[in-house]
Design a protein around this motif. Sequence first.
Motif, PDB file in Angstrom:
ATOM      1  N   GLY A   1       0.825  -1.213   0.000  1.00  0.00           N
ATOM      2  CA  GLY A   1       0.000   0.000   0.000  1.00  0.00           C
ATOM      3  C   GLY A   1       0.854   1.256   0.000  1.00  0.00           C
ATOM      4  O   GLY A   1       0.587   2.210  -0.742  1.00  0.00           O
ATOM      5  N   LEU A   2       1.892   1.266   0.825  1.00  0.00           N
ATOM      6  CA  LEU A   2       2.806   2.417   0.854  1.00  0.00           C
ATOM      7  C   LEU A   2       3.499   2.588  -0.493  1.00  0.00           C
ATOM      8  O   LEU A   2       3.628   3.710  -0.996  1.00  0.00           O
ATOM      9  CB  LEU A   2       3.850   2.241   1.957  1.00  0.00           C
ATOM     10  N   LEU A   3       3.928   1.490  -1.081  1.00  0.00           N
ATOM     11  CA  LEU A   3       4.610   1.552  -2.365  1.00  0.00           C
ATOM     12  C   LEU A   3       3.682   2.089  -3.455  1.00  0.00           C
ATOM     13  O   LEU A   3       4.083   2.941  -4.253  1.00  0.00           O
ATOM     14  CB  LEU A   3       5.147   0.166  -2.733  1.00  0.00           C
ATOM     15  N   LEU A   4       2.440   1.626  -3.479  1.00  0.00           N
ATOM     16  CA  LEU A   4       1.473   2.141  -4.455  1.00  0.00           C
ATOM     17  C   LEU A   4       1.260   3.646  -4.272  1.00  0.00           C
ATOM     18  O   LEU A   4       1.185   4.393  -5.254  1.00  0.00           O
ATOM     19  CB  LEU A   4       0.133   1.412  -4.316  1.00  0.00           C
ATOM     20  N   GLN A   5       1.172   4.077  -3.032  1.00  0.00           N
ATOM     21  CA  GLN A   5       0.957   5.498  -2.770  1.00  0.00           C
ATOM     22  C   GLN A   5       2.117   6.355  -3.262  1.00  0.00           C
ATOM     23  O   GLN A   5       1.904   7.388  -3.897  1.00  0.00           O
ATOM     24  CB  GLN A   5       0.755   5.736  -1.269  1.00  0.00           C
TER      25      GLN A   5
ATOM     26  N   MET B   1       5.838  14.384 -10.115  1.00  0.00           N
ATOM     27  CA  MET B   1       7.194  14.918 -10.264  1.00  0.00           C
ATOM     28  C   MET B   1       8.143  13.728 -10.370  1.00  0.00           C
ATOM     29  O   MET B   1       8.474  13.115  -9.360  1.00  0.00           O
ATOM     30  CB  MET B   1       7.570  15.808  -9.085  1.00  0.00           C
ATOM     31  N   PRO B   2       8.565  13.373 -11.571  1.00  0.00           N
ATOM     32  CA  PRO B   2       9.357  12.155 -11.785  1.00  0.00           C
ATOM     33  C   PRO B   2      10.634  12.049 -10.956  1.00  0.00           C
ATOM     34  O   PRO B   2      11.078  10.933 -10.690  1.00  0.00           O
ATOM     35  CB  PRO B   2       9.667  12.199 -13.278  1.00  0.00           C
ATOM     36  N   VAL B   3      11.227  13.153 -10.517  1.00  0.00           N
ATOM     37  CA  VAL B   3      12.433  13.039  -9.695  1.00  0.00           C
ATOM     38  C   VAL B   3      12.127  12.287  -8.396  1.00  0.00           C
ATOM     39  O   VAL B   3      13.000  11.662  -7.804  1.00  0.00           O
ATOM     40  CB  VAL B   3      13.056  14.432  -9.406  1.00  0.00           C
ATOM     41  N   ALA B   4      10.877  12.288  -7.985  1.00  0.00           N
ATOM     42  CA  ALA B   4      10.488  11.578  -6.768  1.00  0.00           C
ATOM     43  C   ALA B   4      10.535  10.060  -6.948  1.00  0.00           C
ATOM     44  O   ALA B   4      10.455   9.320  -5.968  1.00  0.00           O
ATOM     45  CB  ALA B   4       9.098  12.022  -6.316  1.00  0.00           C
ATOM     46  N   PHE B   5      10.683   9.568  -8.190  1.00  0.00           N
ATOM     47  CA  PHE B   5      10.811   8.129  -8.400  1.00  0.00           C
ATOM     48  C   PHE B   5      12.089   7.583  -7.763  1.00  0.00           C
ATOM     49  O   PHE B   5      12.172   6.394  -7.474  1.00  0.00           O
ATOM     50  CB  PHE B   5      10.764   7.766  -9.888  1.00  0.00           C
ATOM     51  N   VAL B   6      13.065   8.431  -7.534  1.00  0.00           N
ATOM     52  CA  VAL B   6      14.255   8.006  -6.798  1.00  0.00           C
ATOM     53  C   VAL B   6      13.833   7.530  -5.407  1.00  0.00           C
ATOM     54  O   VAL B   6      14.334   6.534  -4.898  1.00  0.00           O
ATOM     55  CB  VAL B   6      15.289   9.152  -6.704  1.00  0.00           C
ATOM     56  N   ALA B   7      12.858   8.213  -4.815  1.00  0.00           N
ATOM     57  CA  ALA B   7      12.342   7.814  -3.511  1.00  0.00           C
ATOM     58  C   ALA B   7      11.675   6.447  -3.571  1.00  0.00           C
ATOM     59  O   ALA B   7      11.767   5.659  -2.625  1.00  0.00           O
ATOM     60  CB  ALA B   7      11.360   8.858  -2.987  1.00  0.00           C
ATOM     61  N   VAL B   8      11.026   6.141  -4.684  1.00  0.00           N
ATOM     62  CA  VAL B   8      10.383   4.830  -4.843  1.00  0.00           C
ATOM     63  C   VAL B   8      11.438   3.729  -4.806  1.00  0.00           C
ATOM     64  O   VAL B   8      11.284   2.725  -4.108  1.00  0.00           O
ATOM     65  CB  VAL B   8       9.573   4.765  -6.160  1.00  0.00           C
ATOM     66  N   VAL B   9      12.527   3.929  -5.531  1.00  0.00           N
ATOM     67  CA  VAL B   9      13.603   2.939  -5.571  1.00  0.00           C
ATOM     68  C   VAL B   9      14.228   2.771  -4.185  1.00  0.00           C
ATOM     69  O   VAL B   9      14.431   1.640  -3.712  1.00  0.00           O
ATOM     70  CB  VAL B   9      14.676   3.336  -6.611  1.00  0.00           C
ATOM     71  N   LEU B  10      14.501   3.878  -3.510  1.00  0.00           N
ATOM     72  CA  LEU B  10      15.091   3.806  -2.174  1.00  0.00           C
ATOM     73  C   LEU B  10      14.136   3.154  -1.180  1.00  0.00           C
ATOM     74  O   LEU B  10      14.548   2.362  -0.331  1.00  0.00           O
ATOM     75  CB  LEU B  10      15.484   5.205  -1.698  1.00  0.00           C
TER      76      LEU B  10
ATOM     77  N   LEU C   1      11.709   1.009  -1.879  1.00  0.00           N
ATOM     78  CA  LEU C   1      11.597  -0.418  -2.196  1.00  0.00           C
ATOM     79  C   LEU C   1      12.753  -1.189  -1.578  1.00  0.00           C
ATOM     80  O   LEU C   1      12.555  -2.273  -1.014  1.00  0.00           O
ATOM     81  CB  LEU C   1      11.555  -0.625  -3.710  1.00  0.00           C
ATOM     82  N   GLU C   2      13.947  -0.643  -1.647  1.00  0.00           N
ATOM     83  CA  GLU C   2      15.101  -1.303  -1.031  1.00  0.00           C
ATOM     84  C   GLU C   2      14.933  -1.382   0.485  1.00  0.00           C
ATOM     85  O   GLU C   2      15.260  -2.386   1.108  1.00  0.00           O
ATOM     86  CB  GLU C   2      16.405  -0.585  -1.390  1.00  0.00           C
ATOM     87  N   ALA C   3      14.415  -0.330   1.096  1.00  0.00           N
ATOM     88  CA  ALA C   3      14.163  -0.352   2.541  1.00  0.00           C
ATOM     89  C   ALA C   3      13.137  -1.429   2.882  1.00  0.00           C
ATOM     90  O   ALA C   3      13.304  -2.179   3.856  1.00  0.00           O
ATOM     91  CB  ALA C   3      13.677   1.016   3.011  1.00  0.00           C
TER      92      ALA C   3
ATOM     93  N   ARG D   1      12.513  -4.134   1.203  1.00  0.00           N
ATOM     94  CA  ARG D   1      13.134  -5.450   1.012  1.00  0.00           C
ATOM     95  C   ARG D   1      13.964  -5.837   2.233  1.00  0.00           C
ATOM     96  O   ARG D   1      13.943  -6.995   2.656  1.00  0.00           O
ATOM     97  CB  ARG D   1      14.004  -5.450  -0.245  1.00  0.00           C
ATOM     98  N   ARG D   2      14.694  -4.903   2.785  1.00  0.00           N
ATOM     99  CA  ARG D   2      15.477  -5.192   3.997  1.00  0.00           C
ATOM    100  C   ARG D   2      14.562  -5.552   5.159  1.00  0.00           C
ATOM    101  O   ARG D   2      14.839  -6.484   5.916  1.00  0.00           O
ATOM    102  CB  ARG D   2      16.348  -4.002   4.376  1.00  0.00           C
ATOM    103  N   MET D   3      13.471  -4.809   5.305  1.00  0.00           N
ATOM    104  CA  MET D   3      12.551  -5.082   6.401  1.00  0.00           C
ATOM    105  C   MET D   3      11.867  -6.436   6.210  1.00  0.00           C
ATOM    106  O   MET D   3      11.686  -7.182   7.171  1.00  0.00           O
ATOM    107  CB  MET D   3      11.530  -3.954   6.520  1.00  0.00           C
ATOM    108  N   VAL D   4      11.506  -6.778   4.987  1.00  0.00           N
ATOM    109  CA  VAL D   4      10.868  -8.068   4.727  1.00  0.00           C
ATOM    110  C   VAL D   4      11.847  -9.204   4.998  1.00  0.00           C
ATOM    111  O   VAL D   4      11.460 -10.236   5.554  1.00  0.00           O
ATOM    112  CB  VAL D   4      10.310  -8.134   3.284  1.00  0.00           C
TER     113      VAL D   4
END
Length: 167
Positions: free
Chosen positions: A114-118, A126-135, A137-139, A141-144
């Motif tokens: 849900g957080l990832l979809l949001q 603002m496409p520069v915010a897609f960097v936040a999506v990648v970061l 997602l990695e966070a 993955r570590r938590m999972v």
Amino acid sequence: MSAFTVSRILFVCLLFNEALVVARTPPAERRRVILPRGTPLPMVLLLAPFFFALELPGGWGWGAVVVQAVGLGMEFAGEIQLTRAQSFSMSANRPAHHLTTGLYRYLENPIYLGLLLQIIAWSLWMPVAFVAVVLQLEAFRRMVRAEREYLAQLAVVHRGADSFLWN
């Protein structure tokens, strides 16, 4: 009201919910949370659309709003289900049992999804915010990974339709 205004309201709801989760978590548990270095960077990047937003063509703006709303609903539903089962936690090693009903019947981590979809939908403005999506997602993955290690100690293996995201 424009799609971007509704999107902003939904993003503020996301931030408010995250603040509530952190506020109601005991300090000792907050220290156990696994966060990657540079965690504040995604939040700064996610604030960019408040100041510099693109105009999305056609119905893309309302599509982003729908995705954000679905993500927020998934996050709320997952948190409510875990809270009712007395299994909600910010850290991986607190819950005593694994939930396999509701959204957790089909998804491994509906809150993270849900957080990832949001943030994906919010990043469309603002496409520069897609960097936040990648970061982020990695966070996640570590938590999972930490959650899976803890659940393995409880002899529980659970995979859902979203599991491919966390590998």
